[in-house]
Motif scaffolding. Structure first.
Motif, PDB file in Angstrom:
ATOM      1  N   LEU A 217       8.602   5.221  -7.576  1.00 46.00           N
ATOM      2  CA  LEU A 217       7.760   6.385  -7.308  1.00 46.00           C
ATOM      3  C   LEU A 217       8.031   7.449  -8.356  1.00 46.00           C
ATOM      4  CD1 LEU A 217       5.859   8.089  -5.475  1.00 46.00           C
ATOM      5  CD2 LEU A 217       7.906   8.792  -4.219  1.00 46.00           C
ATOM      6  N   ASN A 218       7.016   7.755  -9.154  1.00 51.69           N
ATOM      7  CA  ASN A 218       7.142   8.798 -10.168  1.00 51.69           C
ATOM      8  C   ASN A 218       6.585  10.108  -9.628  1.00 51.69           C
ATOM      9  OD1 ASN A 218       7.527   9.594 -13.169  1.00 51.69           O
ATOM     10  ND2 ASN A 218       5.458  10.260 -12.700  1.00 51.69           N
ATOM     11  N   LYS A 219       7.415  11.156  -9.661  1.00 52.45           N
ATOM     12  CA  LYS A 219       6.993  12.483  -9.221  1.00 52.45           C
ATOM     13  C   LYS A 219       6.596  13.286 -10.449  1.00 52.45           C
ATOM     14  CE  LYS A 219       9.593  12.529  -4.913  1.00 52.45           C
ATOM     15  NZ  LYS A 219      10.492  13.292  -4.022  1.00 52.45           N
TER      16      LYS A 219
ATOM     17  N   ARG B 179       8.314   8.502   3.123  1.00 50.66           N
ATOM     18  CA  ARG B 179       8.873   9.169   1.951  1.00 50.66           C
ATOM     19  C   ARG B 179       8.318  10.583   1.873  1.00 50.66           C
ATOM     20  NH1 ARG B 179       4.827   9.767  -1.372  1.00 50.66           N
ATOM     21  NH2 ARG B 179       3.160   8.231  -1.600  1.00 50.66           N
ATOM     22  N   ASN B 180       9.007  11.408   1.109  1.00 52.05           N
ATOM     23  CA  ASN B 180       8.543  12.775   0.914  1.00 52.05           C
ATOM     24  C   ASN B 180       7.263  12.781   0.099  1.00 52.05           C
ATOM     25  OD1 ASN B 180      10.779  13.841   2.290  1.00 52.05           O
ATOM     26  ND2 ASN B 180      12.008  13.869   0.411  1.00 52.05           N
TER      27      ASN B 180
ATOM     28  N   LEU C  43       0.848  -1.185   0.000  1.00 53.16           N
ATOM     29  CA  LEU C  43       0.000   0.000   0.000  1.00 53.16           C
ATOM     30  C   LEU C  43       0.886   1.238   0.000  1.00 53.16           C
ATOM     31  CD1 LEU C  43      -2.427  -0.966   2.925  1.00 53.16           C
ATOM     32  CD2 LEU C  43      -2.706  -1.530   0.514  1.00 53.16           C
ATOM     33  N   SER C  44       0.388   2.319  -0.565  1.00 56.56           N
ATOM     34  CA  SER C  44       1.066   3.604  -0.422  1.00 56.56           C
ATOM     35  C   SER C  44       0.034   4.641  -0.036  1.00 56.56           C
ATOM     36  CB  SER C  44       1.777   4.011  -1.717  1.00 56.56           C
ATOM     37  OG  SER C  44       0.840   4.327  -2.734  1.00 56.56           O
ATOM     38  N   GLY C  45       0.474   5.737   0.528  1.00 58.61           N
ATOM     39  CA  GLY C  45      -0.495   6.733   0.937  1.00 58.61           C
ATOM     40  C   GLY C  45       0.143   7.949   1.558  1.00 58.61           C
ATOM     41  N   ILE C  46      -0.691   8.713   2.251  1.00 62.98           N
ATOM     42  CA  ILE C  46      -0.277   9.974   2.853  1.00 62.98           C
ATOM     43  C   ILE C  46      -0.746  10.001   4.297  1.00 62.98           C
ATOM     44  CG2 ILE C  46      -0.549  12.483   2.746  1.00 62.98           C
ATOM     45  CD1 ILE C  46      -0.979  12.172  -0.263  1.00 62.98           C
ATOM     46  N   PHE C  47       0.115  10.473   5.193  1.00 61.59           N
ATOM     47  CA  PHE C  47      -0.240  10.594   6.601  1.00 61.59           C
ATOM     48  C   PHE C  47      -1.176  11.778   6.827  1.00 61.59           C
ATOM     49  CE2 PHE C  47       4.006   8.470   7.079  1.00 61.59           C
ATOM     50  CZ  PHE C  47       3.538   7.318   7.682  1.00 61.59           C
TER      51      PHE C  47
ATOM     52  N   THR D 192       3.889  14.165   4.895  1.00 58.33           N
ATOM     53  CA  THR D 192       4.752  13.073   4.443  1.00 58.33           C
ATOM     54  C   THR D 192       3.890  11.916   3.946  1.00 58.33           C
ATOM     55  OG1 THR D 192       4.866  12.168   6.685  1.00 58.33           O
ATOM     56  CG2 THR D 192       6.661  13.630   5.996  1.00 58.33           C
ATOM     57  N   GLY D 193       4.506  11.068   3.148  1.00 58.12           N
ATOM     58  CA  GLY D 193       3.834   9.891   2.631  1.00 58.12           C
ATOM     59  C   GLY D 193       4.518   8.627   3.099  1.00 58.12           C
ATOM     60  N   PHE D 194       4.013   7.483   2.648  1.00 56.50           N
ATOM     61  CA  PHE D 194       4.566   6.207   3.087  1.00 56.50           C
ATOM     62  C   PHE D 194       4.289   5.134   2.054  1.00 56.50           C
ATOM     63  CE2 PHE D 194       0.178   6.005   4.368  1.00 56.50           C
ATOM     64  CZ  PHE D 194      -0.177   4.681   4.131  1.00 56.50           C
TER      65      PHE D 194
END
Length: 360
Positions: free
Chosen positions: A191-193, A174-175, A147-151, A156-158
């Motif tokens: 991770l694509n920014k 992660r940023n 999973l990925s997401g945002i706090f 910040t994200g994770f």
């Protein structure tokens, strides 16, 4: 009067052969429901590979789920169990991922088989999360759940990985970056920014960034840059396809009367055609693969498993949004070789997400 044939008298080997050639899961379920003999001859493991269904976009977990079968063109309605306290994170492979903000518990629900697997709590203050990967059998085969997401606070994200062997979550902070896209494959998190175009590669074992891949060179003769009379936008996807990481960019040009859509596809070369450094290499074909893209994620399947479906193509949701009107969605097929878009039927005007129907 002709006698009614005794269908239960067919040889089990013949029944198994028939069952393994049923291309739609609803036909397979109906086949098994004929009688006890047919049910015992068609094991759940005999279910052939399935084309994805489109799960209708929904704002809450209340009410039935509606699915659209790309193969049969039919809508299937599935009762949704009581999920009080859970939020819908999204589908990944054949499961819907649920998150309980009170208990921090993550659950995997197979809506077709009505089976639920409860994973350990993910004790994080999560504002938003999205499933990246749920393997075909994350409990028994050892596939990771990612999973990925945002706090909460959106600072910040994770990325969180659950592996059945350890039976616990591993969390990597992660940023945060707006409009990010990500994927996971073989221990690496990509991770694509979108706003700067770079792609970070993180080793999930060491939890360290191993590469920062620059964006590919700007496309020559790109209509999105050439026509200022259009409203143009793009969406970037990272897709794991047969062991390759693909960077798939959807370009859409909107005028008052028409829409134009095309894709640019690059493959990640970790060996590095750019002086030994990882780089994106433009490709014009994905072979026998079919990509399925929704608003967030994408995955690939082989056309060899589905008679009548051609490879080197992309099935995606096309969004139409004139002025201030609410966007409408349609399913489209993009032929990569011919760079041509073919509109298909879509009964859900508000869009949806792809899920692979399964009985496991």
């Amino acid at each position: 009067m002709a006698e009614t044939p005794d269908w239960s008298g067919l040889f089990p080997e013949l029944l198994q052969t028939i069952a393994r050639k049923l291309p739609d899961i609803s036909d397979f379920v109906n086949f098994r429901a004929v009688c006890t003999v047919w049910r015992s001859s068609a094991h759940v493991s005999d279910l052939p590979p399935q084309l994805p269904w489109l799960l209708e976009e929904r704002g809450s977990l209340e009410g039935d789920l509606r699915f659209y079968s790309l193969f049969s063109g039919k809508i299937h309605t599935v009762p949704f169990p009581n999920s009080s306290g859970n939020s819908f994170c999204g589908p990944a492979h054949d499961s819907i991922v649920l998150y309980n903000k009170t208990t921090h518990q993550i659950s995997l629900l197979n809506p077709i088989a009505d089976k639920k697997v409860v994973l350990p709590s993910l004790s994080l203050d999560i504002a938003w999360t999205n499933p990246i990967q749920v393997g075909p059998d994350p409990i028994w085969r050892g596939d990771s759940v990612v999973l990925s997401g945002i706090f909460v606070g959106y600072k910040t994200g994770f990325v969180a990985l659950y592996q059945p062997i350890e039976k616990e979550w591993m969390v990597i902070e992660r940023n945060i970056s707006p409009n990010f896209r990500d994927t996971y494959y073989n221990g690496l998190y990509f991770l694509n920014k979108e706003y700067i175009g770079t792609t970070e590669i993180i080793n999930t074992v060491t939890q360290k960034m191993v590469h920062v891949v620059p964006p590919p060179p700007k496309e020559e003769n790109c209509e999105c840059c050439a026509y200022l009379t259009y409203v143009a936008w793009r969406s970037t996807y990272l897709v794991q396809s047969a062991g390759n990481i693909l960077r798939v960019v959807l370009h859409t040009l909107e005028s008052l009367e028409t829409y134009k859509t095309h894709f640019h596809i690059h493959r990640l070369d970790l060996g590095g055609e750019n002086e030994g450094k990882p780089c994106w290499v433009k490709i014009s074909s994905i072979g026998d693969r079919i990509l399925f893209l929704d608003n967030k994620n994408g995955f690939s399947l082989s056309c060899r498993d589905f008679s009548g479906f051609r490879g080197n193509s992309i099935y995606f949701l096309n969004k139409y949004s004139h002025g201030f009107a609410l966007p409408l969605y349609s399913i489209c097929r993009y032929d990569i070789e011919e760079a041509r878009v073919e509109p298909l039927t879509c009964p859900f005007a508000n869009g949806g997400t792809w899920i692979v129907p399964s009985l496991r």
